[in-house]
Design an enzyme around this catalytic site. Structure first.
Site, short mmCIF file in Angstrom:
data_model
loop_
_atom_site.label_atom_id
_atom_site.label_comp_id
_atom_site.label_asym_id
_atom_site.label_seq_id
_atom_site.Cartn_x
_atom_site.Cartn_y
_atom_site.Cartn_z
N ASP A 10 -26.86 -37.19 -45.55
CA ASP A 10 -26.86 -38.65 -45.62
C ASP A 10 -26.75 -39.09 -47.08
O ASP A 10 -27.71 -39.61 -47.66
CB ASP A 10 -28.13 -39.21 -44.96
CG ASP A 10 -28.14 -38.95 -43.46
OD1 ASP A 10 -27.06 -38.96 -42.84
OD2 ASP A 10 -29.22 -38.71 -42.91
N LYS A 34 -24.27 -32.03 -41.07
CA LYS A 34 -24.00 -33.25 -40.31
C LYS A 34 -23.48 -34.33 -41.26
O LYS A 34 -24.12 -34.61 -42.27
CB LYS A 34 -25.27 -33.75 -39.63
CG LYS A 34 -25.03 -35.04 -38.83
CD LYS A 34 -26.24 -35.39 -38.01
CE LYS A 34 -27.24 -36.25 -38.72
NZ LYS A 34 -26.77 -37.60 -39.05
N ASP A 61 -21.38 -37.18 -36.91
CA ASP A 61 -22.37 -38.01 -36.19
C ASP A 61 -22.01 -39.49 -36.34
O ASP A 61 -22.59 -40.19 -37.16
CB ASP A 61 -23.75 -37.70 -36.78
CG ASP A 61 -24.86 -38.53 -36.19
OD1 ASP A 61 -24.72 -39.01 -35.05
OD2 ASP A 61 -25.90 -38.69 -36.88
N LYS A 63 -21.73 -41.54 -33.50
CA LYS A 63 -22.40 -42.24 -32.38
C LYS A 63 -21.55 -43.36 -31.81
O LYS A 63 -21.94 -44.54 -31.83
CB LYS A 63 -23.74 -42.83 -32.85
CG LYS A 63 -24.73 -41.84 -33.41
CD LYS A 63 -26.08 -42.50 -33.65
CE LYS A 63 -27.12 -41.57 -34.21
NZ LYS A 63 -26.92 -41.15 -35.59
N ASP A 66 -18.58 -48.07 -27.25
CA ASP A 66 -17.68 -49.21 -27.10
C ASP A 66 -17.11 -49.14 -25.68
O ASP A 66 -17.57 -48.33 -24.87
CB ASP A 66 -16.57 -49.14 -28.17
CG ASP A 66 -16.02 -50.52 -28.53
OD1 ASP A 66 -15.80 -51.33 -27.60
OD2 ASP A 66 -15.79 -50.78 -29.71
N ILE A 67 -16.12 -49.94 -25.35
CA ILE A 67 -15.54 -49.85 -24.01
C ILE A 67 -14.82 -48.50 -23.89
O ILE A 67 -14.37 -47.93 -24.90
CB ILE A 67 -14.59 -51.03 -23.70
CG1 ILE A 67 -13.43 -51.08 -24.70
CG2 ILE A 67 -15.35 -52.35 -23.66
CD1 ILE A 67 -12.34 -52.08 -24.31
N PRO A 68 -14.74 -47.97 -22.66
CA PRO A 68 -14.21 -46.60 -22.50
C PRO A 68 -12.86 -46.37 -23.16
O PRO A 68 -12.65 -45.35 -23.83
CB PRO A 68 -14.13 -46.45 -20.97
CG PRO A 68 -15.22 -47.33 -20.46
CD PRO A 68 -15.26 -48.51 -21.39
N ASN A 69 -11.93 -47.30 -23.02
CA ASN A 69 -10.58 -47.10 -23.57
C ASN A 69 -10.61 -46.97 -25.10
O ASN A 69 -9.92 -46.12 -25.68
CB ASN A 69 -9.68 -48.26 -23.13
CG ASN A 69 -8.26 -48.07 -23.58
OD1 ASN A 69 -7.66 -47.03 -23.31
ND2 ASN A 69 -7.72 -49.05 -24.29
N THR A 121 -34.51 -41.38 -32.28
CA THR A 121 -35.87 -40.88 -32.53
C THR A 121 -36.72 -41.87 -33.32
O THR A 121 -37.91 -41.66 -33.52
CB THR A 121 -35.84 -39.52 -33.26
OG1 THR A 121 -34.85 -39.59 -34.28
CG2 THR A 121 -35.51 -38.40 -32.31
N ARG A 183 -40.02 -32.63 -39.10
CA ARG A 183 -40.77 -32.75 -40.35
C ARG A 183 -41.63 -31.51 -40.54
O ARG A 183 -42.14 -30.97 -39.56
CB ARG A 183 -41.69 -33.99 -40.31
CG ARG A 183 -40.93 -35.31 -40.31
CD ARG A 183 -40.20 -35.53 -41.62
NE ARG A 183 -39.45 -36.77 -41.69
CZ ARG A 183 -38.15 -36.91 -41.44
NH1 ARG A 183 -37.44 -35.86 -41.06
NH2 ARG A 183 -37.55 -38.07 -41.58
N GLY A 212 -32.78 -33.95 -42.33
CA GLY A 212 -32.23 -34.67 -43.47
C GLY A 212 -33.16 -34.62 -44.65
O GLY A 212 -33.25 -33.62 -45.38
N ARG A 213 -33.93 -35.70 -44.84
CA ARG A 213 -34.75 -35.86 -46.04
C ARG A 213 -35.71 -34.70 -46.35
O ARG A 213 -35.90 -34.41 -47.53
CB ARG A 213 -35.48 -37.21 -45.98
CG ARG A 213 -34.50 -38.37 -46.18
CD ARG A 213 -35.05 -39.67 -45.65
NE ARG A 213 -35.13 -39.68 -44.19
CZ ARG A 213 -35.54 -40.72 -43.47
NH1 ARG A 213 -35.92 -41.83 -44.07
NH2 ARG A 213 -35.57 -40.65 -42.15
#
Ligand code: C5P
Length: 234
Positions: A10, A34, A61, A63, A66-69, A121, A183, A212-213
């Site tokens: 990140d 990632k 990543d 994510k 939206d609409i399927p198309n 999460t 963590r 990540g952190r």
């Protein structure tokens, strides 16, 4: 299936990312990485190609939701980047997840693993009820979203390591659980809510932990990565 640690890169720029990756130059185990929204939106698809050229496996990543198309067409574009794993929000429905899979699958050759985010999460039961008006207990929501992802033909879900066991129970051992919210026992939780340690994630049955952190912000990121691998993989 081989358990692995995925480092969440990140970072805000390619420069910061490569400064970080250079620390791992002499590491025998090349970390699985990632790339999330921040870095991808800052640097575009070229950052994916550059990191791939260095020989890292990549979980992209983004994510999608939206609409399927639209998701299908976006996935067809991402498919050309030849990453190892990418994802959508399960909240987009079974139809959207099926469309994502179709878009991602090339006419010939292999496709990346496709997984679905169940509930972030950072989300708690209380926020889900108060803000999203979802009254079912969070664990029931996660299991249902995981079953939807499986029905759509996806390979697994992103969930908290605390939920990995129940997802495997509901969807089978082969259905992957990719789990952020990790963590160290002596570490800072920050904005994550449903967290646990690498060792406990392993006991519960996570297939991949996304960290990540605890690694990127550590005084010694390589040592923190090794600690994760030792607790989770070895
Ligand atoms: O720094 P930290 O270990 O909290 O990073 C976790 C990473 O996993 C972040 O990149 C975050 O966007 C991602 N993630 C998450 N929870 C999810 C899905 C993804 O924390 N449910």
């Amino acid at each position: 299936m081989q358990r692995d640690v995925i480092i969440a890169c990140d970072f805000k720029s390619a420069e910061d990312t490569f400064r970080f990756l250079d620390l791992f130059r002499n590491e025998p185990r090349k970390p699985f990485l990632k790339i999330g929204m921040e870095l991808f939106y800052a640097e575009g698809p070229e950052i994916v190609r550059e990191i791939k050229r260095r020989g890292h496996r990549i979980f992209l990543d983004l994510k999608l939701h939206d609409i399927p198309n639209t998701v299908k067409k976006a996935m067809a574009v991402l498919s050309r980047l030849d990453v190892d794993m990418c994802n959508v929000h399960a909240a987009g429905t079974v139809e959207m997840m099926k469309a994502a899979l179709e878009g991602l699958t090339p006419a010939a050759g292999t496709r990346p693993l496709l997984i679905a985010v169940t509930q972030l999460t950072s989300t708690s039961d209380e926020r889900m009820q108060r803000e999203l008006l979802i009254d079912a207990p969070i664990n029931d929501v996660i299991v249902k979203y995981a079953q939807n992802a499986r029905e759509a033909g996806l390979d697994g879900v992103v969930c908290s390591p605390l939920e990995a066991g129940m997802v495997h129970e509901a969807c089978g051992r082969e259905f992957l659980t990719v789990t952020p919210g990790v963590r160290f026992a002596d570490g800072d939780v920050a904005d994550q809510v449903r967290v646990t340690t690498p060792a406990r994630a392993r006991e519960i049955g996570s297939d991949y932990i996304v960290v990540g952190r605890p690694i990127t912000a550590a005084d010694d990121p390589v040592a923190a990565y090794r600690r994760c691998v030792a607790e989770f993989c070895d």
